[in-house]
Scaffold this active site. Sequence first.
Site, PDB file in Angstrom:
ATOM      1  N   CYS A   2     -26.348  20.974  37.728  1.00 50.58           N
ATOM      2  CA  CYS A   2     -26.761  19.998  38.321  1.00 50.58           C
ATOM      3  C   CYS A   2     -28.351  20.121  38.063  1.00 50.58           C
ATOM      4  CB  CYS A   2     -27.227  19.801  40.328  1.00 50.58           C
ATOM      5  SG  CYS A   2     -25.953  20.805  40.981  1.00 50.58           S
ATOM      6  N   GLY A   3     -29.063  18.592  37.950  1.00 45.69           N
ATOM      7  CA  GLY A   3     -30.197  18.432  37.306  1.00 45.69           C
ATOM      8  C   GLY A   3     -30.746  18.282  38.486  1.00 45.69           C
TER       9      GLY A   3
END
Length: 299
Positions: A2-3
């Site tokens: 994820c970011g």
Amino acid sequence: MCGIVGLFIKDPALEPRLGELLARMLGVMSDRGPDSAGFAVYGGGRPGFVKLSLRAAAGVDPDRLEAGLRGIAGAEVAIALRDTHLIVEVPVAAEAAVRAALAADHPEITVVGSGARMEIYKEVGLPAAVADRFGLAAMTGSHGIGHTRMATESAVTTNGAHPFSTGRDQCLVHNGSLSNHNALRRELARGGVQFETENDSEVAAGYLTSRLAKGEALGDALKAALGDLDGFFTFVVGTENGFGVLRDPIACKPAVMAETEAYVAFGSEFRALAGLPGIETARVFEPEPATVYFWERAA
């Protein structure tokens, strides 16, 4: 994978650009999480009022909803519609009654967060598209956090999108995985923390809520998490006046920070920070494992 992004404004002159900068950072992280995205923005608020961030099903009539809530909470109820979300501002004294009415009369509406200043938005879709749908670039405020999700262990749904909020003006985004979240969820539920999803990140948010409810400072609550949360994680946390970052002792998830006299910024990768003003003279560093980073503005 994820970011995560986060931006804490230290210079009030930069507050009008919070949404613009956060939207750019969120879009850059699209390839770390292309299936859904969300963000929380800490903007203005009215003394004695609370904002409820609501996610509504298609077809909800905001005028009818507002009229109904005015009958419960008074004439000062205000509703702002942004795509699939509604921000409902009501007197603090009427919050419980409003929540009860929403649960009874509007099961198609989900409360995703509440606070004096915090607004939360999240949806399925590319991060840049999600930011555009809600008009993030035009939002102002002192700080905000965002998340782009790649659902490797669960379905692609809005319920699975971050940020997660289980306490007033408090929310969390998470990159990683917790191994003891089911046991911790049961313990927290017995203590009164309510959960809406099965996501392990919501358990982390609930854990911090439980510590803050006991009067702990966010920094102390994050330190306690190092002993009580098992797994690998990077957290970025927002409170009404604070912004915190924590990585687990192994710190296998990528993270980079930048600090200037005007702001503190976090990104899963440096390219999320590359477009920030003054980045060429910022102190750029990788946050240390098992170390709490915390900034707070004057209340």
